[in-house]
Scaffold this motif. Structure first.
Motif, PDB file in Angstrom:
ATOM      1  N   ALA A 262     -22.870  27.952  40.267  1.00 43.70           N
ATOM      2  CA  ALA A 262     -22.377  26.574  40.232  1.00 43.70           C
ATOM      3  C   ALA A 262     -22.631  25.866  41.560  1.00 43.70           C
ATOM      4  O   ALA A 262     -22.949  24.671  41.591  1.00 43.70           O
ATOM      5  N   LEU A 263     -22.509  26.606  42.674  1.00 45.20           N
ATOM      6  CA  LEU A 263     -22.740  26.008  43.987  1.00 45.20           C
ATOM      7  C   LEU A 263     -24.198  25.605  44.163  1.00 45.20           C
ATOM      8  O   LEU A 263     -24.497  24.523  44.679  1.00 45.20           O
ATOM      9  N   VAL A 264     -25.112  26.460  43.724  1.00 50.90           N
ATOM     10  CA  VAL A 264     -26.539  26.142  43.824  1.00 50.90           C
ATOM     11  C   VAL A 264     -26.851  24.879  43.034  1.00 50.90           C
ATOM     12  O   VAL A 264     -27.545  23.969  43.515  1.00 50.90           O
ATOM     13  N   THR A 265     -26.327  24.804  41.818  1.00 55.53           N
ATOM     14  CA  THR A 265     -26.553  23.627  40.976  1.00 55.53           C
ATOM     15  C   THR A 265     -25.947  22.382  41.603  1.00 55.53           C
ATOM     16  O   THR A 265     -26.559  21.297  41.593  1.00 55.53           O
ATOM     17  N   ALA A 266     -24.754  22.512  42.166  1.00 53.91           N
ATOM     18  CA  ALA A 266     -24.075  21.364  42.763  1.00 53.91           C
ATOM     19  C   ALA A 266     -24.833  20.840  43.985  1.00 53.91           C
ATOM     20  O   ALA A 266     -24.906  19.626  44.205  1.00 53.91           O
ATOM     21  N   ILE A 267     -25.402  21.739  44.769  1.00 46.69           N
ATOM     22  CA  ILE A 267     -26.179  21.309  45.934  1.00 46.69           C
ATOM     23  C   ILE A 267     -27.413  20.536  45.488  1.00 46.69           C
ATOM     24  O   ILE A 267     -27.773  19.506  46.085  1.00 46.69           O
ATOM     25  N   GLN A 268     -28.067  20.995  44.440  1.00 48.88           N
ATOM     26  CA  GLN A 268     -29.248  20.307  43.923  1.00 48.88           C
ATOM     27  C   GLN A 268     -28.898  18.915  43.407  1.00 48.88           C
ATOM     28  O   GLN A 268     -29.691  17.981  43.529  1.00 48.88           O
ATOM     29  N   GLN A 269     -27.700  18.774  42.850  1.00 50.11           N
ATOM     30  CA  GLN A 269     -27.273  17.503  42.268  1.00 50.11           C
ATOM     31  C   GLN A 269     -26.476  16.644  43.244  1.00 50.11           C
ATOM     32  O   GLN A 269     -26.056  15.551  42.877  1.00 50.11           O
ATOM     33  N   GLN A 270     -26.263  17.134  44.473  1.00 49.77           N
ATOM     34  CA  GLN A 270     -25.410  16.452  45.453  1.00 49.77           C
ATOM     35  C   GLN A 270     -24.024  16.179  44.866  1.00 49.77           C
ATOM     36  O   GLN A 270     -23.451  15.117  45.063  1.00 49.77           O
ATOM     37  N   ASN A 271     -23.518  17.163  44.165  1.00 45.56           N
ATOM     38  CA  ASN A 271     -22.212  17.056  43.514  1.00 45.56           C
ATOM     39  C   ASN A 271     -21.145  17.531  44.507  1.00 45.56           C
ATOM     40  O   ASN A 271     -20.668  18.670  44.446  1.00 45.56           O
ATOM     41  N   ASN A 272     -20.755  16.652  45.417  1.00 41.98           N
ATOM     42  CA  ASN A 272     -19.903  17.024  46.538  1.00 41.98           C
ATOM     43  C   ASN A 272     -18.553  17.625  46.136  1.00 41.98           C
ATOM     44  O   ASN A 272     -18.097  18.570  46.781  1.00 41.98           O
ATOM     45  N   PRO A 273     -17.843  17.123  45.129  1.00 40.65           N
ATOM     46  CA  PRO A 273     -16.555  17.732  44.782  1.00 40.65           C
ATOM     47  C   PRO A 273     -16.676  19.211  44.399  1.00 40.65           C
ATOM     48  O   PRO A 273     -15.818  20.014  44.759  1.00 40.65           O
ATOM     49  N   ILE A 274     -17.739  19.576  43.690  1.00 41.32           N
ATOM     50  CA  ILE A 274     -17.937  20.980  43.328  1.00 41.32           C
ATOM     51  C   ILE A 274     -18.250  21.803  44.570  1.00 41.32           C
ATOM     52  O   ILE A 274     -17.727  22.924  44.751  1.00 41.32           O
ATOM     53  N   ILE A 275     -19.090  21.271  45.461  1.00 34.98           N
ATOM     54  CA  ILE A 275     -19.446  21.983  46.686  1.00 34.98           C
ATOM     55  C   ILE A 275     -18.202  22.265  47.519  1.00 34.98           C
ATOM     56  O   ILE A 275     -17.946  23.403  47.948  1.00 34.98           O
ATOM     57  N   VAL A 276     -17.399  21.227  47.748  1.00 34.76           N
ATOM     58  CA  VAL A 276     -16.186  21.383  48.557  1.00 34.76           C
ATOM     59  C   VAL A 276     -15.186  22.302  47.853  1.00 34.76           C
ATOM     60  O   VAL A 276     -14.523  23.119  48.492  1.00 34.76           O
ATOM     61  N   GLY A 277     -15.095  22.194  46.534  1.00 35.92           N
ATOM     62  CA  GLY A 277     -14.177  23.039  45.782  1.00 35.92           C
ATOM     63  C   GLY A 277     -14.534  24.508  45.892  1.00 35.92           C
ATOM     64  O   GLY A 277     -13.662  25.358  46.103  1.00 35.92           O
ATOM     65  N   VAL A 278     -15.824  24.821  45.767  1.00 35.31           N
ATOM     66  CA  VAL A 278     -16.270  26.212  45.858  1.00 35.31           C
ATOM     67  C   VAL A 278     -16.028  26.761  47.259  1.00 35.31           C
ATOM     68  O   VAL A 278     -15.537  27.888  47.431  1.00 35.31           O
ATOM     69  N   VAL A 279     -16.351  25.968  48.290  1.00 35.48           N
ATOM     70  CA  VAL A 279     -16.157  26.425  49.667  1.00 35.48           C
ATOM     71  C   VAL A 279     -14.673  26.613  49.968  1.00 35.48           C
ATOM     72  O   VAL A 279     -14.278  27.589  50.623  1.00 35.48           O
ATOM     73  N   THR A 280     -13.842  25.692  49.499  1.00 36.13           N
ATOM     74  CA  THR A 280     -12.397  25.825  49.702  1.00 36.13           C
ATOM     75  C   THR A 280     -11.875  27.105  49.078  1.00 36.13           C
ATOM     76  O   THR A 280     -11.096  27.847  49.688  1.00 36.13           O
ATOM     77  N   TYR A 281     -12.319  27.375  47.878  1.00 42.02           N
ATOM     78  CA  TYR A 281     -11.922  28.608  47.193  1.00 42.02           C
ATOM     79  C   TYR A 281     -12.393  29.834  47.963  1.00 42.02           C
ATOM     80  O   TYR A 281     -11.633  30.789  48.169  1.00 42.02           O
ATOM     81  N   GLY A 282     -13.646  29.811  48.408  1.00 49.42           N
ATOM     82  CA  GLY A 282     -14.194  30.961  49.120  1.00 49.42           C
ATOM     83  C   GLY A 282     -13.453  31.247  50.418  1.00 49.42           C
ATOM     84  O   GLY A 282     -13.154  32.410  50.729  1.00 49.42           O
TER      85      GLY A 282
END
Length: 307
Positions: A262-282
């Motif tokens: 999901a993070l790889v896909t979000a980076i490709q799409q510049q989907n910032n909420p998913i990126i921040v959500g995944v990093v926060t979880y990690g």
């Protein structure tokens, strides 16, 4: 103990918010604008762009955006996915479960294979088994995970047909990605276990226990193993945190629908909420596991004092 736990929780909170702040700053300076993925073909219309930026708070200063995120984070709100128009928690929920299952399977293999191999190598030092463990672990560490995954797919899926080439979430399709994740870590655990056991076996208190005539089994399990697993537990805790944070390459190779994919896909799409959500979880998983490992230290070795 209570004061230590409270202090560590305070440190966890600081680390969590510090990591998200750094991530926000990085997203802010990166080229591109997520409005393009939000608006699609209509993103060329200035009115549409202005409306989208206002709707998602992208027109506000970075510090204000971060303040809004922190306020929502306290209530468990991670924002809205730009592409699916759904809550981030709703999107990531099933993916977190998939990654957790894969990480748990991998860490079990790490512990069983790695510790057992290290134990055998240490007890039979310089024997055939020690040489075999050393050779196999050296080979495993030398291969990148994507090469191991490709070998597994070519051998066990394409040639033998034992497992599906692309994961579909079933137990059978989880075996190859779990093994791919586990092999390198299991090799490192085996090397670490062997080294620490040999060091403990040379310790004075072990020699004293043997001189007193204690049974070999008692010396091994009560004195040697208990003290040998402490550094191993540290590594396994860190490794487990990394696995739960998402195994990007492995999930991508096997099309495993986890947070790494999901993070790889979000980076490709510049989907910032998913990126921040995944990093926060990690980050949250990593600091919590570090706390649990520190507490486990005190259980394994009473000499460790938590002040």
């Amino acid at each position: 103990m209570g004061k230590y736990v409270i202090r560590r929780i305070g440190q966890m909170v600081i680390v969590l918010f510090g990591a998200t702040l750094i991530l926000f700053a990085c997203l802010f300076v990166l080229p591109g604008d997520p409005v393009g993925s939000l608006g699609g073909d209509k993103a060329r219309d200035p009115a549409v762009v202005a409306e989208l930026r206002q709707r998602y708070g992208l027109d506000k200063p970075l510090i204000e955006q971060y303040g809004t995120y922190v306020g929502n984070l306290v209530t468990g709100d991670l924002g809205e996915d730009y592409t699916q128009r759904r809550e981030v928690t709703e999107v990531l929920g099933p993916k977190l479960q998939n990654t957790a299952k894969l990480a748990l399977a991998a860490i079990v293999l790490d512990v069983v294979i790695g510790m057992l191999a290290g134990l055998i190598a240490a007890l039979f030092r310089y024997s055939f088994w020690d040489v075999l463990v050393t050779l196999l672990t050296t080979l495993a560490i030398g291969f990148p995970s994507f090469v191991i995954g490709a070998i597994f797919q070519s051998t066990f899926s394409v040639k033998l047909g034992w497992f599906p080439l692309i994961s579909d979430g079933t137990f059978n399709s989880m075996i190859m990605p779990a093994m791919t994740l586990a092999i390198i870590d299991a090799a490192l655990v085996a090397r670490l276990m062997r080294g620490t056991m040999l060091e403990v076996l040379r310790a004075d208190y072990v020699k004293t226990a043997v001189a007193k005539g204690l049974p070999r089994r008692t010396v091994l399990f009560k004195h040697v193993l208990r003290n040998s697993v402490i550094p191993v537990v540290t590594y396994i805790g860190i490794s487990f945190g990394g696995l739960l944070g998402g195994a990007l390459i492995t999930e991508a190779i096997f099309n495993w629908d986890g947070i790494g994919f999901a993070l790889v896909t979000a980076i490709q799409q510049q989907n910032n909420p998913i990126i921040v959500g995944v990093v926060t979880y990690g980050v949250a998983v990593f600091v919590i596991l570090n706390l649990l490992v520190d507490l486990l230290y005190a259980m394994l070795d009473p000499r460790i004092r938590l002040s």
